[in-house]
Design an enzyme around this catalytic site. Structure first.
Site, PDB file in Angstrom:
ATOM      1  N   CYS A 177       0.774  -1.242   0.119  1.00 32.54           N
ATOM      2  CA  CYS A 177       0.179   0.214  -0.016  1.00 32.54           C
ATOM      3  C   CYS A 177       0.725   1.221  -0.188  1.00 32.54           C
ATOM      4  CB  CYS A 177      -1.034  -0.057   1.089  1.00 32.54           C
ATOM      5  SG  CYS A 177      -1.883  -1.486   1.136  1.00 32.54           S
ATOM      6  N   HIS A 317      -2.370   8.349   5.504  1.00 27.23           N
ATOM      7  CA  HIS A 317      -2.711   6.946   4.777  1.00 27.23           C
ATOM      8  C   HIS A 317      -4.224   6.741   5.309  1.00 27.23           C
ATOM      9  CE1 HIS A 317      -1.967   3.234   3.121  1.00 27.23           C
ATOM     10  NE2 HIS A 317      -2.151   2.428   4.118  1.00 27.23           N
ATOM     11  N   GLU A 328      -1.277   5.515  13.098  1.00 30.39           N
ATOM     12  CA  GLU A 328      -0.886   6.492  12.445  1.00 30.39           C
ATOM     13  C   GLU A 328      -1.035   7.849  13.165  1.00 30.39           C
ATOM     14  OE1 GLU A 328      -3.049   7.272   8.453  1.00 30.39           O
ATOM     15  OE2 GLU A 328      -1.458   8.691   8.010  1.00 30.39           O
ATOM     16  N   LYS A 347      -9.082   8.723   1.411  1.00 32.08           N
ATOM     17  CA  LYS A 347      -9.570   7.372   1.172  1.00 32.08           C
ATOM     18  C   LYS A 347     -11.010   7.370   1.737  1.00 32.08           C
ATOM     19  CE  LYS A 347      -5.250   4.713   1.489  1.00 32.08           C
ATOM     20  NZ  LYS A 347      -4.474   5.684   1.847  1.00 32.08           N
ATOM     21  N   HIS A 352      -9.344   2.743  -0.804  1.00 30.79           N
ATOM     22  CA  HIS A 352      -8.206   2.754  -0.679  1.00 30.79           C
ATOM     23  C   HIS A 352      -7.564   2.076  -2.101  1.00 30.79           C
ATOM     24  CE1 HIS A 352      -4.052   1.574   0.307  1.00 30.79           C
ATOM     25  NE2 HIS A 352      -4.275   0.816   1.337  1.00 30.79           N
ATOM     26  N   PHE A 411       1.006  -3.594   4.074  1.00 32.24           N
ATOM     27  CA  PHE A 411       1.181  -4.771   4.507  1.00 32.24           C
ATOM     28  C   PHE A 411       2.501  -5.392   4.479  1.00 32.24           C
ATOM     29  CE2 PHE A 411      -3.321  -6.898   3.989  1.00 32.24           C
ATOM     30  CZ  PHE A 411      -3.651  -6.203   5.077  1.00 32.24           C
TER      31      PHE A 411
END
Lengths: 425, 373
Positions: A177, A317, A328, A347, A352, A411
């Site tokens: 990501c 993010h 975050e 997002k 996403h 990830f």
């Protein structure tokens, strides 16, 4: 020779001279920015494939484009990338059509042979119980040679490279990501090293198909609040329950600042800093102490030569998963202390966009600088008391924006942060 | 000599010929291929030797989270760190960077076969697919398939957490991985890199990718250059290198194995003659070589064009065909060539400098010069 414009570390400054973007909100910066600042969501019910039996039935797919046959993730990812790159390259005015004078760095989703193609080959290879032996027999007939190039990992970048005439060896990459941000980082570094005067950096992802959605669903990563679709992505809200898959592409033309100035190009912003830090804690969860996130943010600020207090806004993010948003926010609080700048997550509207996210959100970050407006985080109706930061909730905020931090965390523990500024630092 | 020279200070390898650099250097004097002709008949593959995973992946829970391609890669990465004297050195590993070249991971073959069979007669194949996938695939399989999760596993198992990226795109991913790592060291951005790739060729889905393009050759006993462009025999290989600035290596008393020149990389349009001319130019730019490790795949016109470019080299250097030793491991092949060159030069088994070539079966050309440290 004219005096070189250098950053605080004595390196060439990297300008942004072209940008392009495609998401479920539309094709191009104008449509995307209008929708984004109006708080409009691009997330909708999936119509591309039947969703019976699935826990999640919504996504921010891009359904309006004409895609080469057969319809599959690589062909859609290619078209998204192509459209974003056309917009970016046209805007920068560099080179001539089919002759882009720089390297290509491309974040692409990993590919594999998809079900319809696999079924065609299997059925051509036998008619009893089907196994990979039959699939291979079908492939050996040579009748499916067209699938070969389609499902090669480097194919999307190759096609883009041919169309735009990029120079050198195009790089196809993944950091999950944070891939889009990594593509930009590679471009920044190549220009700083003087290897290329310009770079075309793209993140693209058109991989919402049944298996991709099911894979994330089985990891319990996706929101299941399907109704209404536009309400599902709720970054930083207490009732957030997962991310929503999105599709799109972002493209940036990066250019040596002096090179851009010398040819009279319009400078849209500066890619001032890139930071990264790996996380060795877990395959899908971040280190509970937040160290890798904190480290990546600090590294980006250091690389840009900025103090935390000099950042005007954070493009988060902000996936809307319980884990990400908590970690975050904690990371930002650790770096920025009491004064975390206004934070927002695109997002909430585009979902996403995975491999593309870092690039798409870099474009939106730069548009915040250009327009002096921070797009909202929609669906921010139930603030999470454990996330006591200034979320730009539900309505856009006008502000003088001279610097943006954009976060991307993937990830596999791959964290990349970018700092963009209006002027050279 | 410069403090920013790029040195190879560690090598980790697992292939069909064995584990570690020694069996590969020994094979330069005569190779006995290790081939599995049965499992995927009529296809043959150069199958990796079994390794004692616990040595470099101590936790069974980690091993269970990976499929073979990740296990080989994570194992070879650990071996490279050990070889460089870095294993367990948390302080250095925390600022070591990582670039992995790879494709994706293994499918669940039984599940896929059952679904393909069931879909054929299902009234609504797409709905059937949803149901089967939702109930039959292991949730964590995704993490064993994602390209970037080999790097993720290396970070988790070995603590390499300076930052990582994963390059995809067949052979050229391997060329660019070493190119970017070397450039970052040479420019002073970083001192320490772990770079390499891993391919498990013992997979029907791996063979499938290349068989669709007619690139798979079925008889490994025919040398690469005698195949008249017929293709390559897939080979398993996991190869990792520790790259380090001279300054950094000297400061910590590391043993340099060899020195790496700048990696040259191009992507020709593959018109007739393109590969020959681009490779000739890159070899000239790299400088004189006393030996060559060739990444010739044996597929199509570029195979003979690469051979012609090498035949034109001054001094008639010895040319070693890596494909005749371990088959073709795609993303891992260039790192293998570099490792073999470094090991052979250090052992005095090949005259240096050694040029390592890569000509992708479908795209991409690369050259690097390896010489005594």
């Amino acid at each position: 020779m004219a005096k070189r414009t250098l950053d605080k570390q004595g390196r060439p400054v990297v300008a942004v001279t072209g940008m392009g973007v495609v998401t479920s909100l539309g094709v191009g910066k104008t449509d995307n920015w209008a929708a984004l600042t109006a708080g409009r969501s691009g997330i909708h019910r999936i119509t591309r494939f039947p969703t019976e039996g699935l826990r999640t039935t919504i996504a921010g797919t891009v359904d309006t484009l004409k895609i080469d046959e057969p319809f599959c993730a690589p062909n859609l990812s290619f078209e998204l990338a192509r459209l974003a790159a056309v917009e970016a390259v046209e805007q920068c005015g560099l080179g001539s059509p089919g002759d882009f004078p720089g390297q290509l760095f491309m974040a692409v989703p990993p590919v594999e042979v998809e079900w319809p193609q696999k079924a065609l080959m299997a059925n051509a290879g036998g008619n009893g119980d089907l196994t990979y032996t039959e699939v291979l027999k079908g492939a050996a007939t040579g009748r499916f040679a067209a699938f070969h190039e389609l499902f090669l990992f480097g194919a999307v970048a190759d096609r883009i490279s041919d169309i735009f005439g990029a120079k050198g060896s195009p790089i196809s990459l993944s950091t999950a990501c944070s891939s889009g941000a990594t593509a930009i980082q590679l471009g920044v570094e190549a220009i700083r090293r003087g290897e290329t005067p310009a770079a075309l950096c793209i993140g693209t992802d058109g991989s919402v198909h049944a298996e991709a959605l099911i894979r994330f669903s089985l990891l319990s990563a996706l929101s299941t609040q399907n109704d209404p679709p536009e309400g599902a992505a709720k970054p930083f809200s207490k009732n957030r329950d997962g991310f929503v898959m999105g599709e799109g592409a972002g493209a940036l033309v990066l250019e040596d600042f002096d090179h851009a100035v010398a040819r009279g190009a319009k400078i849209l912003g500066v890619l001032a800093g890139c930071g990264e830090m790996g996380d060795g804690f877990h395959r899908t969860r971040s280190s509970p102490d937040g160290k890798p996130i904190i480290g990546a943010i600090r590294a980006a600020l250091d690389d840009a030569g900025l103090q935390p207090g000099q950042i005007d806004t954070i493009n988060a993010h902000g996936t809307s998963t319980p884990e990400n948003d908590k970690m975050e926010a904690m990371g930002c609080q650790a770096v920025f202390g009491e004064k975390v700048p206004p934070i927002t997550s695109n997002k909430s509207m585009v979902g996403h966009t995975l491999t593309a996210a870092g690039a798409v959100e870099a474009v939106f970050s730069l548009l915040s600088i250009v327009h002096g407006r921070i797009p909202p985080t929609i669906n921010y109706n139930v603030p999470d008391p454990l996330i006591p930061v200034d979320v730009v909730g539900n309505a856009p905020r006008d502000a003088r924006v001279t610097s943006v931090l954009s976060n991307s965390f993937g990830f596999g523990g791959q964290n990349t942060c970018l700092v963009m500024t209006a002027e050279p630092v | 000599m410069s403090p920013r020279d790029v040195l190879i200070t560690g090598i980790g390898i697992v292939t069909s010929l064995g584990e570690g650099i020694e069996p590969h250097v020994a094979a330069l004097s005569g190779v006995t291929q290790r081939v599995d002709r049965e499992t995927f008949a009529p296809y043959a593959v150069h199958a990796a030797v079994p390794v004692e995973l616990d040595r470099h992946i101590p936790k069974k829970s980690d091993q269970r989270q990976m499929e073979p391609w990740q296990r080989y890669g994570t194992y070879a990465a650990g071996a490279a760190l050990e070889d460089a004297g870095l294993k367990g050195n948390a302080e250095l590993l925390a600022r070591m960077h990582l670039i992995v070249a790879c494709g994706g991971g293994e499918r669940d073959y039984a599940v896929d076969g059952a679904i393909l069979t069931g879909m054929r007669d299902a009234p609504r194949p797409e709905v059937y697919l949803n149901e089967r996938l939702m109930s039959d695939i292991r949730p964590t399989l995704f993490l064993a398939q994602l390209s970037n999760l080999l790097a993720g596993n290396i970070s988790i198992v070995h603590g390499v957490i300076g930052g990582s990226r994963t390059f995809m795109g067949e052979e050229q991913a391997g060329v660019d991985a070493i190119r970017i790592a070397g450039a970052r060291i040479q420019s002073g951005q970083n001192d320490l890199f772990l770079v390499g790739g891993a391919t498990n060729a013992e997979r029907a889905d791996h063979i499938l990718t290349y068989e669709m393009g007619g690139a798979v050759w079925r008889d490994p006993s025919v040398p690469v250059l005698d195949r008249k462009g017929g293709g390559f025999v897939p080979g398993s290989a996991a190869v990792f290198l520790v790259l380090e600035s001279r300054q950094h290596a000297e400061a910590r008393g590391a043993r340099p194995i060899a020195r790496l020149g700048p990696v040259l990389a191009e992507r020709s349009r593959r018109k007739p003659g393109d590969v020959r001319s681009i490779l000739t130019a890159m070899l000239e730019q790299a400088g004189p070589a006393a030996s060559v490790i060739s990444g010739n795949t044996g597929f199509a016109e570029p195979s003979s064009e690469e051979a012609e470019a090498l035949a034109g080299l001054p001094g008639a250097p010895r040319v070693v065909m890596a494909g005749d030793m371990i088959g073709h491991s795609v993303e891992g092949q260039f790192a293998y060539g570099v490792a073999l060159a470094a090991g052979a030069i250090a052992a005095g088994k090949l005259p240096g400098p050694t040029a390592v070539t890569s000509v992708g079966y479908h795209r991409g050309e690369g050259v690097v010069k390896v010489e005594a440290a």
